[in-house]
Design a protein around this motif. Structure first.
Motif, PDB file in Angstrom:
ATOM      1  N   ASP A 606       0.808  -1.219   0.000  1.00 54.87           N
ATOM      2  CA  ASP A 606       0.000   0.000   0.000  1.00 54.87           C
ATOM      3  C   ASP A 606       0.845   1.274   0.000  1.00 54.87           C
ATOM      4  O   ASP A 606       0.335   2.357   0.271  1.00 54.87           O
ATOM      5  CB  ASP A 606      -0.942   0.010   1.214  1.00 54.87           C
ATOM      6  N   THR A 607       2.143   1.158  -0.303  1.00 56.51           N
ATOM      7  CA  THR A 607       3.022   2.326  -0.303  1.00 56.51           C
ATOM      8  C   THR A 607       3.462   2.632  -1.725  1.00 56.51           C
ATOM      9  O   THR A 607       4.083   1.788  -2.372  1.00 56.51           O
ATOM     10  CB  THR A 607       4.264   2.077   0.581  1.00 56.51           C
ATOM     11  N   PRO A 608       3.152   3.826  -2.238  1.00 55.89           N
ATOM     12  CA  PRO A 608       3.517   4.144  -3.630  1.00 55.89           C
ATOM     13  C   PRO A 608       5.023   4.273  -3.796  1.00 55.89           C
ATOM     14  O   PRO A 608       5.760   4.583  -2.855  1.00 55.89           O
ATOM     15  CB  PRO A 608       2.802   5.476  -3.881  1.00 55.89           C
ATOM     16  N   ARG A 609       5.468   4.060  -5.016  1.00 55.75           N
ATOM     17  CA  ARG A 609       6.906   4.120  -5.308  1.00 55.75           C
ATOM     18  C   ARG A 609       7.474   5.498  -5.030  1.00 55.75           C
ATOM     19  O   ARG A 609       8.657   5.638  -4.673  1.00 55.75           O
ATOM     20  CB  ARG A 609       7.137   3.716  -6.768  1.00 55.75           C
ATOM     21  N   SER A 610       6.668   6.524  -5.155  1.00 56.50           N
ATOM     22  CA  SER A 610       7.170   7.883  -4.942  1.00 56.50           C
ATOM     23  C   SER A 610       7.700   8.080  -3.520  1.00 56.50           C
ATOM     24  O   SER A 610       8.625   8.871  -3.303  1.00 56.50           O
ATOM     25  CB  SER A 610       6.060   8.901  -5.227  1.00 56.50           C
ATOM     26  N   ARG A 611       7.134   7.343  -2.544  1.00 54.11           N
ATOM     27  CA  ARG A 611       7.644   7.448  -1.169  1.00 54.11           C
ATOM     28  C   ARG A 611       9.098   6.987  -1.099  1.00 54.11           C
ATOM     29  O   ARG A 611       9.933   7.591  -0.410  1.00 54.11           O
ATOM     30  CB  ARG A 611       6.806   6.588  -0.222  1.00 54.11           C
ATOM     31  N   TYR A 612       9.408   5.914  -1.784  1.00 57.42           N
ATOM     32  CA  TYR A 612      10.771   5.380  -1.761  1.00 57.42           C
ATOM     33  C   TYR A 612      11.722   6.283  -2.543  1.00 57.42           C
ATOM     34  O   TYR A 612      12.894   6.445  -2.166  1.00 57.42           O
ATOM     35  CB  TYR A 612      10.768   3.957  -2.329  1.00 57.42           C
ATOM     36  N   GLU A 613      11.231   6.868  -3.622  1.00 60.91           N
ATOM     37  CA  GLU A 613      12.077   7.777  -4.402  1.00 60.91           C
ATOM     38  C   GLU A 613      12.416   9.028  -3.587  1.00 60.91           C
ATOM     39  O   GLU A 613      13.548   9.527  -3.639  1.00 60.91           O
ATOM     40  CB  GLU A 613      11.372   8.137  -5.707  1.00 60.91           C
ATOM     41  N   ARG A 614      11.454   9.548  -2.806  1.00 59.53           N
ATOM     42  CA  ARG A 614      11.733  10.703  -1.949  1.00 59.53           C
ATOM     43  C   ARG A 614      12.741  10.337  -0.862  1.00 59.53           C
ATOM     44  O   ARG A 614      13.618  11.138  -0.506  1.00 59.53           O
ATOM     45  CB  ARG A 614      10.442  11.231  -1.333  1.00 59.53           C
ATOM     46  N   LEU A 615      12.604   9.120  -0.314  1.00 65.91           N
ATOM     47  CA  LEU A 615      13.543   8.675   0.711  1.00 65.91           C
ATOM     48  C   LEU A 615      14.954   8.567   0.141  1.00 65.91           C
ATOM     49  O   LEU A 615      15.929   9.000   0.766  1.00 65.91           O
ATOM     50  CB  LEU A 615      13.080   7.325   1.269  1.00 65.91           C
ATOM     51  N   ALA A 616      15.086   8.007  -1.075  1.00 62.98           N
ATOM     52  CA  ALA A 616      16.404   7.888  -1.701  1.00 62.98           C
ATOM     53  C   ALA A 616      17.001   9.267  -1.970  1.00 62.98           C
ATOM     54  O   ALA A 616      18.218   9.477  -1.816  1.00 62.98           O
ATOM     55  CB  ALA A 616      16.289   7.088  -2.993  1.00 62.98           C
ATOM     56  N   ALA A 617      16.163  10.232  -2.356  1.00 62.56           N
ATOM     57  CA  ALA A 617      16.658  11.584  -2.630  1.00 62.56           C
ATOM     58  C   ALA A 617      17.141  12.271  -1.360  1.00 62.56           C
ATOM     59  O   ALA A 617      18.063  13.101  -1.394  1.00 62.56           O
ATOM     60  CB  ALA A 617      15.559  12.409  -3.301  1.00 62.56           C
ATOM     61  N   ALA A 618      16.525  11.938  -0.212  1.00 67.60           N
ATOM     62  CA  ALA A 618      16.900  12.571   1.053  1.00 67.60           C
ATOM     63  C   ALA A 618      18.113  11.906   1.701  1.00 67.60           C
ATOM     64  O   ALA A 618      18.690  12.459   2.641  1.00 67.60           O
ATOM     65  CB  ALA A 618      15.708  12.527   2.021  1.00 67.60           C
ATOM     66  N   TYR A 619      18.529  10.743   1.218  1.00 70.14           N
ATOM     67  CA  TYR A 619      19.606   9.981   1.844  1.00 70.14           C
ATOM     68  C   TYR A 619      20.954  10.626   1.538  1.00 70.14           C
ATOM     69  O   TYR A 619      21.240  10.981   0.382  1.00 70.14           O
ATOM     70  CB  TYR A 619      19.574   8.541   1.322  1.00 70.14           C
ATOM     71  N   ARG A 620      21.811  10.776   2.560  1.00 67.85           N
ATOM     72  CA  ARG A 620      23.102  11.440   2.387  1.00 67.85           C
ATOM     73  C   ARG A 620      24.284  10.499   2.650  1.00 67.85           C
ATOM     74  O   ARG A 620      25.433  10.929   2.597  1.00 67.85           O
ATOM     75  CB  ARG A 620      23.200  12.650   3.338  1.00 67.85           C
ATOM     76  N   GLY A 621      24.032   9.249   2.935  1.00 67.42           N
ATOM     77  CA  GLY A 621      25.126   8.308   3.170  1.00 67.42           C
ATOM     78  C   GLY A 621      25.773   7.888   1.863  1.00 67.42           C
ATOM     79  O   GLY A 621      25.269   8.165   0.772  1.00 67.42           O
ATOM     80  N   PRO A 622      26.931   7.186   1.947  1.00 60.48           N
ATOM     81  CA  PRO A 622      27.638   6.784   0.724  1.00 60.48           C
ATOM     82  C   PRO A 622      27.046   5.551   0.048  1.00 60.48           C
ATOM     83  O   PRO A 622      27.435   5.225  -1.074  1.00 60.48           O
ATOM     84  CB  PRO A 622      29.047   6.471   1.241  1.00 60.48           C
ATOM     85  N   GLU A 623      26.110   4.854   0.708  1.00 54.92           N
ATOM     86  CA  GLU A 623      25.609   3.586   0.190  1.00 54.92           C
ATOM     87  C   GLU A 623      24.684   3.790  -1.010  1.00 54.92           C
ATOM     88  O   GLU A 623      24.066   4.847  -1.164  1.00 54.92           O
ATOM     89  CB  GLU A 623      24.843   2.826   1.282  1.00 54.92           C
ATOM     90  N   SER A 624      24.604   2.752  -1.836  1.00 53.24           N
ATOM     91  CA  SER A 624      23.604   2.738  -2.907  1.00 53.24           C
ATOM     92  C   SER A 624      22.261   2.315  -2.317  1.00 53.24           C
ATOM     93  O   SER A 624      22.201   1.663  -1.274  1.00 53.24           O
ATOM     94  CB  SER A 624      24.015   1.782  -4.026  1.00 53.24           C
ATOM     95  N   ILE A 625      21.181   2.679  -2.998  1.00 56.51           N
ATOM     96  CA  ILE A 625      19.836   2.321  -2.539  1.00 56.51           C
ATOM     97  C   ILE A 625      19.101   1.647  -3.687  1.00 56.51           C
ATOM     98  O   ILE A 625      19.066   2.155  -4.813  1.00 56.51           O
ATOM     99  CB  ILE A 625      19.054   3.562  -2.055  1.00 56.51           C
ATOM    100  N   VAL A 626      18.515   0.486  -3.384  1.00 58.76           N
ATOM    101  CA  VAL A 626      17.713  -0.248  -4.361  1.00 58.76           C
ATOM    102  C   VAL A 626      16.320  -0.471  -3.772  1.00 58.76           C
ATOM    103  O   VAL A 626      16.144  -0.522  -2.553  1.00 58.76           O
ATOM    104  CB  VAL A 626      18.355  -1.594  -4.748  1.00 58.76           C
ATOM    105  N   LEU A 627      15.354  -0.607  -4.661  1.00 56.77           N
ATOM    106  CA  LEU A 627      13.976  -0.900  -4.262  1.00 56.77           C
ATOM    107  C   LEU A 627      13.659  -2.336  -4.665  1.00 56.77           C
ATOM    108  O   LEU A 627      13.801  -2.702  -5.833  1.00 56.77           O
ATOM    109  CB  LEU A 627      12.999   0.065  -4.941  1.00 56.77           C
TER     110      LEU A 627
END
Length: 707
Positions: A606-627
């Protein structure tokens, strides 16, 4: 994980849970809780999690406090030597991070029936199987708001539509209180109907996501679409939750709700799925075990597939043929004179076709599957219960060319009565008790052979045709599009709108060319049987009739090959999809430093993909992020998609919003079971903002990356 490395809480009100399953088998699993701690809610969540998995060992819990808004929950077994199912840490995290429940009703769970477990396991192994679709046309005005409200009313009334399997190693059936009806509306002309169906087939239906029924409408307005452009409706459902009888019951409930302005009177249906599961658990299996141990198909019974072999990519094919209403009436009268039915006549014809395909010379025993509706059980309201009750069971019969067709019909009738006396038994149970061969992996559904389905349909207590007509509405009879089952070929028979018998064969085009010939032969025999001497006609007479079938081809009904919804051509994309939409793993952010590690976001339904994209944009660590998207097959399928990253040792953290804890923790457990390092799991509420959650993930990922 140690408590001295404290991530900042995501905000002042939201609870965030970090789950560390430890390095099994020695490490102690623990949960870090960030945010306000309601100890009464914690105890209720512990109690509810324990009830969900009755086989889990009894646990003691201890809370270590590390300052305001930071606690560590440690769970230890009261008896360290006790065996049992794993404790559902992910479910506990979901209960702690989800919205507090209000009122008397809470989410419940129950053990699925053996049939449900077997269908789910087969669907996990073979994504796309056991998903059926009904299609029909709606003539006249169609009010979108009333339409959606009516389906929502049906979902609120029927607990099976709010049920979904969880992601544990032994899946439970979770009944949710509040589930939105899944209704998709597309304007007329926005997509071609065949492309819409094709997209629906490729999309599949995940029985781990409520609701277990999807409705797609193409066209239709409150004012009507004109006489030549009716709305088209597609109803998609999964046989692990809903059988075809149930789908028609639910459709009738929808019509009642639509006529009532969008709302059904009364509350939840009882008895319901919970009552059936309870009834099933009290059945004495000893008589059924005795029957199957004595009456199992012998090992020498053959189960050939009467279709020509082929080779190629797996894709479902469907071919159908119709008998006229007059032919069907004659067949029913002929069968009744011999103490049988149209279903018995079809079984006899199929047995003869299997015998012919086996190449046997003399007497031979053939085996095929038949379905029992499950509606004849001694359970009150079984004929009105939406659930997965229809079960495929093995049937065998000896075919002797010298015997009469009447004798073959009588033997099939008696054997079918014996099999259906225990129609609450699952196919896996029947094979276990009979020690029969021909099973699929792990004793599940059969790996080959054929299945006969003679569709029974609920008899409505009242006819709604006149009531719908009063609103200017006429709906056509829903037609099944055919589900891909565990059998190489499935032959479905049902009566069409004109009373004629319709036969539809579904099969794998990668294994077989087509079913036109076998359907032609089936229709030939069913059409000719009433004209043959009932008492003296032998099986050999039918075989001779088949031998001359080629010369009769021009005078017989021609089978119709349905358009292939999953053919090799490139599909037209449905609205709202794009490149990579079907990939289970999607990159949202590249690593800033080589070897920095990976944070994986586990998508919840029930969580739209846009929520995860906003979270990835706000992330400042060196790690990669995958969905990691939600895919058919549950946690194990997701683990398989993620395994290349996990095997490399770079996966540090799994993160999900509340509702994804069971899946995320099961993925972490599978990674550890395959020799990898179990990643930390971060769970948070659906209202947590992107920035505070990103800061939490940065801290947890940095800690997980330390040696």
């Amino acid at each position: 994980m140690t408590a001295n490395h404290t991530p900042p809480p995501p905000d002042g009100e939201t609870t965030c849970v970090v789950v560390d399953l430890g390095a099994a088998p020695c490490a102690e699993p623990l949960l870090e809780l960030h945010g306000p701690l309601d100890e009464a809610r914690l105890q209720a969540a512990l109690d509810q999690a324990a009830v969900r998995v009755p086989g889990a060992p009894a646990l003691r819990h201890r809370i270590d406090r590390h300052g305001r808004g930071h606690h560590v929950l440690r769970l230890t077994a009261e008896d360290p030597d006790a065996a049992g199912d794993p404790f559902p840490y992910g479910l506990l995290a979901d209960l702690l991070t989800g919205p507090p429940t209000s009122g008397a009703r809470v989410t419940r769970a129950l053990a699925p029936t053996p049939l449900m477990r077997e269908l789910l396991a087969d669907a996990d192994t073979h994504p796309g199987r056991h998903v059926e679709r009904l299609s029909w046309a709606w003539h006249g005005p169609l009010d979108p708001d009333r339409f959606r409200a009516a389906w929502q009313s049906v979902v609120d009334r029927e607990s099976v539509l709010r049920a979904a399997f969880d992601d544990g190693p032994e899946p439970l059936l979770v009944l949710h209180d509040d589930v939105n009806a899944d209704v998709l509306w597309l304007p007329h002309g926005s997509v071609r109907w065949n492309d819409l169906v094709e997209h629906d087939v490729r999309r599949g239906l995940d029985p781990r996501r409520p609701c277990g029924l999807r409705v797609t409408v193409l066209g239709g307005t409150a004012a009507g679409s004109g006489p030549g452009t009716p709305a088209r409706v597609l109803l998609t459902y999964h046989h692990a939750l809903i059988d075809d009888w149930s789908a028609r019951l639910l459709l009738r409930e929808f019509y009642r709700a639509y006529l009532a302005g969008g709302r059904l009177p009364g509350g939840e249906r009882r008895p319901d799925l919970r009552d059936y599961v309870r009834w099933l658990g009290h059945q004495d299996t000893a008589p059924a075990q005795d029957f199957w141990s004595r009456g199992a198909p012998p090992a020498d019974a053959v189960s050939p597939v009467p279709l020509a072999a082929a080779s190629g990519p797996a894709r479902t094919g469907r071919t159908r043929i119709r008998l006229t209403a007059e032919q069907t009436e004659r067949l029913a009268a002929w069968a009744a004179r011999l103490g049988s039915t149209e279903s018995g006549a079809l079984q006899a014809v199929w047995a003869v076709l299997l015998y012919r395909a086996s190449g046997a010379d003399g007497t031979a025993r053939v085996r095929f599957g038949v379905t029992a509706s499950g509606r004849g059980i001694l359970f009150e309201g079984a004929d009105r219960l939406p659930a997965a009750l229809r079960t495929p069971l093995p049937l065998s019969v000896e075919v002797d060319p010298g015997r009469t067709v009447a004798t073959l019909l009588a033997e099939l009738r008696d054997r079918t009565l014996g099999v259906t006396s225990y129609e609450w038994v699952s196919p896996g149970q029947a094979r276990t008790w009979s020690a029969a061969d021909g099973t699929g992996p792990d004793g599940g559904l059969p790996a080959d052979g054929s299945l006969l389905v003679f569709e029974g349909r609920p008899h409505p207590a009242d006819d709604l045709t006149e009531e719908l007509a009063a609103h200017g509405v006429r709906v056509e009879r829903p037609e099944p599009l055919g589900a891909h089952t565990a059998f190489s070929v499935t032959l479905v028979a049902h009566q069409g709108g004109d009373g004629g018998l319709e036969l539809t064969a579904s099969y794998d085009r990668g294994l077989h060319t087509d079913a036109a010939e076998v359907l032609t032969h089936s229709a030939l025999l069913l059409g000719e049987l009433p004209y043959l001497p009932g008492d003296s006609t032998t099986v050999a007479d039918l075989l001779r009739l088949l031998a001359g079938a080629d010369g009769m081809a021009g005078r017989r009904p021609a089978p119709q090959e349905d358009p292939d919804p999953v053919g090799p051509r490139r599909p037209s994309r449905a609205p709202g999809t794009g490149e990579g939409a079907d990939l289970p793993l999607v990159s949202l952010r590249l690593a800033a430093d080589p070897g920095a590690g990976i944070v994986c976001l586990v998508q919840t339904h029930d969580t739209p993909r846009s929520r995860y994209e906003r979270l990835a944009a706000a992330y400042r660590g060196p790690e990669s992020i995958v969905l990691l998207r939600s895919v058919p097959g549950g946690a194990r399928a997701r683990h398989n998609a993620l395994r290349p990253l996990a095997d490399g040792g770079g996966l540090l953290v799994l993160c999900a919003f509340s509702g994804g804890g069971s899946a995320a923790c099961e993925i972490a457990r599978l990674i550890a079971a395959n020799g990898g390092r179990s990643p930390l799991v971060v769970l948070t509420g659906a209202t947590t903002g992107a920035a505070p959650l990103a800061r939490m993930l940065e801290t947890v990922a940095a800690r997980a990356g330390r040696p």
